[in-house]
Write a protein that holds these residues in place. Sequence first.
Motif, mmCIF file in Angstrom:
data_model
loop_
_atom_site.group_PDB
_atom_site.id
_atom_site.type_symbol
_atom_site.label_atom_id
_atom_site.label_comp_id
_atom_site.label_asym_id
_atom_site.label_seq_id
_atom_site.Cartn_x
_atom_site.Cartn_y
_atom_site.Cartn_z
ATOM 1 N N THR A 1 0.843 -1.196 0.000
ATOM 2 C CA THR A 1 0.000 0.000 0.000
ATOM 3 C C THR A 1 0.881 1.249 0.000
ATOM 4 O O THR A 1 0.627 2.201 -0.748
ATOM 5 C CB THR A 1 -0.945 -0.007 1.214
ATOM 6 O OG1 THR A 1 -1.717 -1.202 1.183
ATOM 7 C CG2 THR A 1 -1.866 1.198 1.198
ATOM 8 N N THR B 1 -4.807 0.356 -3.075
ATOM 9 C CA THR B 1 -5.483 1.517 -2.505
ATOM 10 C C THR B 1 -5.785 1.218 -1.038
ATOM 11 O O THR B 1 -5.681 0.073 -0.589
ATOM 12 C CB THR B 1 -6.803 1.801 -3.243
ATOM 13 O OG1 THR B 1 -7.698 0.713 -3.000
ATOM 14 C CG2 THR B 1 -6.586 2.000 -4.736
ATOM 15 N N ASP C 1 -8.687 1.196 0.292
ATOM 16 C CA ASP C 1 -9.838 0.292 0.329
ATOM 17 C C ASP C 1 -9.409 -1.148 0.079
ATOM 18 O O ASP C 1 -9.893 -2.071 0.746
ATOM 19 C CB ASP C 1 -10.889 0.703 -0.703
ATOM 20 C CG ASP C 1 -11.652 1.941 -0.298
ATOM 21 O OD1 ASP C 1 -11.701 2.245 0.915
ATOM 22 O OD2 ASP C 1 -12.201 2.617 -1.194
ATOM 23 N N GLU C 2 -8.509 -1.352 -0.901
ATOM 24 C CA GLU C 2 -8.007 -2.703 -1.177
ATOM 25 C C GLU C 2 -7.251 -3.247 0.029
ATOM 26 O O GLU C 2 -7.416 -4.415 0.402
ATOM 27 C CB GLU C 2 -7.091 -2.704 -2.405
ATOM 28 C CG GLU C 2 -7.818 -2.459 -3.707
ATOM 29 C CD GLU C 2 -6.873 -2.250 -4.872
ATOM 30 O OE1 GLU C 2 -7.157 -2.788 -5.950
ATOM 31 O OE2 GLU C 2 -5.842 -1.554 -4.692
ATOM 32 N N SER D 1 -7.689 -2.415 3.150
ATOM 33 C CA SER D 1 -8.666 -2.693 4.196
ATOM 34 C C SER D 1 -9.386 -4.017 3.946
ATOM 35 O O SER D 1 -9.552 -4.830 4.863
ATOM 36 C CB SER D 1 -9.667 -1.550 4.278
ATOM 37 O OG SER D 1 -10.632 -1.810 5.251
ATOM 38 N N ASP D 2 -9.802 -4.238 2.701
ATOM 39 C CA ASP D 2 -10.494 -5.480 2.356
ATOM 40 C C ASP D 2 -9.595 -6.692 2.573
ATOM 41 O O ASP D 2 -10.000 -7.696 3.162
ATOM 42 C CB ASP D 2 -10.970 -5.454 0.901
ATOM 43 C CG ASP D 2 -12.083 -4.460 0.664
ATOM 44 O OD1 ASP D 2 -12.715 -4.011 1.646
ATOM 45 O OD2 ASP D 2 -12.321 -4.117 -0.514
#
Length: 99
Positions: free
Chosen positions: A23, A29, A31-32, A34-35
């Motif tokens: 990251t 990203t 969001d990626e 976090s997922d």
Amino acid sequence: MDVELRASDDDRNRVVAELHRHTAAGRLTLDEFSDRAGAVWTARTLGDLAALTRDLPVLPDPAKDGDDSVGHGRRELLMLFAAAALTLLLLGVFLAVTR
């Protein structure tokens, strides 16, 4: 690596750290990240963990490369703290002198 072996907390922490480095390098990203980080904690096997980083290049081990980015970040934070403390000290002196 036997992909059917159960993953340990150390394995999960290692993968989260790797995802964080990707990251920071701009490959994921927030969001990626976090997922994927959420999926790390539900992963049961080493195969589940490997699937989360399969599309990312292998990063060199920072401990082996002498990567001092953590130490560098701590130094920056220490310098910021020292500057803030000096500013407060000077402000206190200024207020004491002008009263």
